[in-house]
Design a protein around this motif. Sequence first.
Motif, short mmCIF file in Angstrom:
data_model
loop_
_atom_site.label_atom_id
_atom_site.label_comp_id
_atom_site.label_asym_id
_atom_site.label_seq_id
_atom_site.Cartn_x
_atom_site.Cartn_y
_atom_site.Cartn_z
N CYS A 68 25.25 24.59 136.96
CA CYS A 68 24.27 23.51 136.78
C CYS A 68 22.90 24.10 136.57
O CYS A 68 22.53 25.04 137.27
N VAL B 192 19.02 22.75 136.56
CA VAL B 192 18.14 21.63 136.87
C VAL B 192 16.71 22.17 136.88
O VAL B 192 16.43 23.14 137.57
N TRP C 196 27.07 13.04 137.24
CA TRP C 196 25.87 13.52 137.94
C TRP C 196 25.56 12.63 139.14
O TRP C 196 25.83 11.42 139.12
N TYR C 197 24.99 13.24 140.15
CA TYR C 197 24.59 12.54 141.37
C TYR C 197 23.14 12.88 141.69
O TYR C 197 22.73 14.02 141.50
N ARG C 198 22.41 11.88 142.15
CA ARG C 198 21.06 12.12 142.67
C ARG C 198 21.07 11.71 144.14
O ARG C 198 21.39 10.56 144.44
N ASP D 81 12.45 9.74 139.94
CA ASP D 81 13.51 10.66 139.51
C ASP D 81 13.55 11.94 140.33
O ASP D 81 14.46 12.75 140.20
N TYR E 245 19.83 16.95 142.74
CA TYR E 245 20.84 16.65 141.72
C TYR E 245 22.04 17.57 141.85
O TYR E 245 21.89 18.77 142.10
N SER E 246 23.21 16.99 141.67
CA SER E 246 24.42 17.80 141.63
C SER E 246 25.36 17.18 140.61
O SER E 246 25.21 16.02 140.23
N CYS E 247 26.33 17.97 140.19
CA CYS E 247 27.23 17.53 139.14
C CYS E 247 28.66 17.84 139.57
O CYS E 247 28.91 18.86 140.23
N GLU F 118 23.76 21.37 145.04
CA GLU F 118 22.63 20.47 144.77
C GLU F 118 21.40 21.29 144.45
O GLU F 118 21.18 22.35 145.04
#
Length: 101
Positions: free
Chosen positions: A8, A10, A37-39, A77, A81-83, A96
């Motif tokens: 990932c 970011v 995707w996760y926030r 925003d 973040y993670s995927c 993350e």
Amino acid sequence: VKPMTPRCSVPKAVPVGKSASLHCHENEGFPKSTYSWYRNSEPLSPDTKSSSKSHNSSYTLNPATGTLVFHAVHKGDTGRYSCIATNDAGFAKCEEQEMEV
């Protein structure tokens, strides 16, 4: 074949109003992985229109490529973040990463 832990990327910090691209990719999984995707551990909907949480966020999420693009970031925003890469054999998640706006 179960997906490997995706890579990932970011951005660490993005100025308000600028665009930001987040990437997620792994190439071991077969069949090809799809990406989500996760926030802050909340899933980001691939369709921004259907999600009430993201009504003020403008982004494009491509589950096939794992690319998440914010067209104009705003303070909301900011977050971790993670995927997750998923296929028929299983899933794998990247660490993350914090993005600050």
